[in-house]
Write a protein that holds these residues in place. Sequence first.
Motif, PDB file in Angstrom:
ATOM      1  N   CYS A 124       0.848  -1.194   0.000  1.00 47.27           N
ATOM      2  CA  CYS A 124       0.000   0.000   0.000  1.00 47.27           C
ATOM      3  C   CYS A 124       0.879   1.239   0.000  1.00 47.27           C
ATOM      4  O   CYS A 124       2.030   1.213   0.438  1.00 47.27           O
ATOM      5  CB  CYS A 124      -0.961   0.023   1.186  1.00 47.27           C
ATOM      6  SG  CYS A 124      -0.174   0.290   2.785  1.00 47.27           S
ATOM      7  N   ASP A 127      -2.708   7.109  -2.127  1.00 47.19           N
ATOM      8  CA  ASP A 127      -3.385   7.084  -3.417  1.00 47.19           C
ATOM      9  C   ASP A 127      -3.159   8.395  -4.159  1.00 47.19           C
ATOM     10  O   ASP A 127      -3.206   9.479  -3.562  1.00 47.19           O
ATOM     11  CB  ASP A 127      -4.889   6.846  -3.209  1.00 47.19           C
ATOM     12  CG  ASP A 127      -5.620   6.681  -4.513  1.00 47.19           C
ATOM     13  OD1 ASP A 127      -5.437   5.643  -5.164  1.00 47.19           O
ATOM     14  OD2 ASP A 127      -6.376   7.604  -4.896  1.00 47.19           O
ATOM     15  N   CYS A 133      -6.189   8.930   1.414  1.00 50.17           N
ATOM     16  CA  CYS A 133      -6.451   7.492   1.417  1.00 50.17           C
ATOM     17  C   CYS A 133      -5.185   6.734   1.030  1.00 50.17           C
ATOM     18  O   CYS A 133      -4.362   7.228   0.269  1.00 50.17           O
ATOM     19  CB  CYS A 133      -7.562   7.140   0.429  1.00 50.17           C
ATOM     20  SG  CYS A 133      -9.170   7.872   0.798  1.00 50.17           S
ATOM     21  N   GLU A 135      -3.742   3.326  -0.920  1.00 44.14           N
ATOM     22  CA  GLU A 135      -4.163   2.420  -1.982  1.00 44.14           C
ATOM     23  C   GLU A 135      -3.583   1.031  -1.763  1.00 44.14           C
ATOM     24  O   GLU A 135      -2.371   0.880  -1.589  1.00 44.14           O
ATOM     25  CB  GLU A 135      -3.708   2.941  -3.342  1.00 44.14           C
ATOM     26  CG  GLU A 135      -4.076   2.016  -4.498  1.00 44.14           C
ATOM     27  CD  GLU A 135      -3.482   2.446  -5.821  1.00 44.14           C
ATOM     28  OE1 GLU A 135      -3.629   1.692  -6.807  1.00 44.14           O
ATOM     29  OE2 GLU A 135      -2.854   3.533  -5.874  1.00 44.14           O
ATOM     30  N   LYS A 137      -2.330  -2.366  -3.136  1.00 44.21           N
ATOM     31  CA  LYS A 137      -1.756  -2.747  -4.416  1.00 44.21           C
ATOM     32  C   LYS A 137      -1.094  -4.126  -4.317  1.00 44.21           C
ATOM     33  O   LYS A 137      -0.796  -4.605  -3.236  1.00 44.21           O
ATOM     34  CB  LYS A 137      -0.692  -1.731  -4.865  1.00 44.21           C
ATOM     35  CG  LYS A 137      -1.232  -0.336  -5.122  1.00 44.21           C
ATOM     36  CD  LYS A 137      -0.103   0.641  -5.440  1.00 44.21           C
ATOM     37  CE  LYS A 137       0.595   0.332  -6.753  1.00 44.21           C
ATOM     38  NZ  LYS A 137      -0.274   0.582  -7.912  1.00 44.21           N
ATOM     39  N   TYR A 173      -7.899  -0.630  -6.997  1.00 46.27           N
ATOM     40  CA  TYR A 173      -8.388  -0.657  -8.374  1.00 46.27           C
ATOM     41  C   TYR A 173      -8.160  -2.059  -8.938  1.00 46.27           C
ATOM     42  O   TYR A 173      -7.078  -2.625  -8.802  1.00 46.27           O
ATOM     43  CB  TYR A 173      -7.659   0.387  -9.222  1.00 46.27           C
ATOM     44  CG  TYR A 173      -7.740   1.778  -8.631  1.00 46.27           C
ATOM     45  CD1 TYR A 173      -8.816   2.614  -8.923  1.00 46.27           C
ATOM     46  CD2 TYR A 173      -6.768   2.229  -7.736  1.00 46.27           C
ATOM     47  CE1 TYR A 173      -8.913   3.874  -8.350  1.00 46.27           C
ATOM     48  CE2 TYR A 173      -6.855   3.487  -7.165  1.00 46.27           C
ATOM     49  CZ  TYR A 173      -7.922   4.300  -7.471  1.00 46.27           C
ATOM     50  OH  TYR A 173      -8.021   5.546  -6.888  1.00 46.27           O
ATOM     51  N   GLU A 212     -13.139   0.769  -9.155  1.00 54.48           N
ATOM     52  CA  GLU A 212     -12.578   1.357  -7.940  1.00 54.48           C
ATOM     53  C   GLU A 212     -13.374   0.880  -6.739  1.00 54.48           C
ATOM     54  O   GLU A 212     -14.602   0.945  -6.737  1.00 54.48           O
ATOM     55  CB  GLU A 212     -12.622   2.882  -8.026  1.00 54.48           C
ATOM     56  CG  GLU A 212     -12.135   3.591  -6.769  1.00 54.48           C
ATOM     57  CD  GLU A 212     -12.368   5.099  -6.850  1.00 54.48           C
ATOM     58  OE1 GLU A 212     -11.570   5.784  -7.517  1.00 54.48           O
ATOM     59  OE2 GLU A 212     -13.371   5.581  -6.260  1.00 54.48           O
ATOM     60  N   LYS A 214     -13.599   0.911  -2.294  1.00 54.73           N
ATOM     61  CA  LYS A 214     -13.189   1.699  -1.132  1.00 54.73           C
ATOM     62  C   LYS A 214     -13.644   1.025   0.153  1.00 54.73           C
ATOM     63  O   LYS A 214     -14.782   0.548   0.249  1.00 54.73           O
ATOM     64  CB  LYS A 214     -13.788   3.114  -1.218  1.00 54.73           C
ATOM     65  CG  LYS A 214     -13.323   4.067  -0.116  1.00 54.73           C
ATOM     66  CD  LYS A 214     -13.882   5.460  -0.355  1.00 54.73           C
ATOM     67  CE  LYS A 214     -13.394   6.458   0.665  1.00 54.73           C
ATOM     68  NZ  LYS A 214     -13.948   7.812   0.414  1.00 54.73           N
TER      69      LYS A 214
END
Length: 224
Positions: A124, A127, A133, A135, A137, A173, A212, A214
């Motif tokens: 992570c 973002d 935030c 993200e 990954k 994503y 996307e 969340k």
Amino acid sequence: MTNIQIRTYRDEDADIVKEIFTLGMSEHVPSSFMHILKQPPTQMLLMCVFCSLMASSKSFLLPILAVTLLLAGTRQLVVYMFNCYLENSLKKDLNNIGDVYLKGKDSCFWVAESDGRVVGTVACLPDEVLPGCLELKRLSVRRSYRGMGIGKDLCRTVADFTRDLGYPAVVLYTSVVQTDAQKLYEHMGYEKTRESVVPGLITKLVNFTLLEYKLDLQRDGRKN
């Protein structure tokens, strides 16, 4: 049950991490190919080619051969697109995980280890689209170790890290063809917030969509 330990990435993990990521992404080639075949523009192209050659040649052989070549070409195009994505991912961060993920306090890279063998990864960082935030990954689990809850544990690791830093949410994503990943994220409490077509002429023609998700950490919506 297999003993699983999640720990921070070390430099000696580099090759196995890239191997897990590459193998995981290659699994999506068949589903991406089928996604393209289901799209109206693709079906219309194949039908037009078949009918026009059928009408002009008065033979089944030529149109069938032409459609077969188009299908083979389409699959090779999918392979090429995934290879480009893999190459870009390696250049962007996976060839230099230490600098990208481990030097800042707001980013990290973890591996899941089973009996000394790395079998999963996640990372992570802040973002780029949604300020405030983190993200999620590079979530990937080796095929033979799936179904053991490793993906869930890796997701929880990112959520706990994000919460401890005081961030309100985790975003991620994924693509329309990664259906198993979508089910995992939704089970973990992520909500789909946006859909967009991946930039590029070909991806727009075949409606290759990016999703996307969340996870709101400010409410008790996490599932186990």
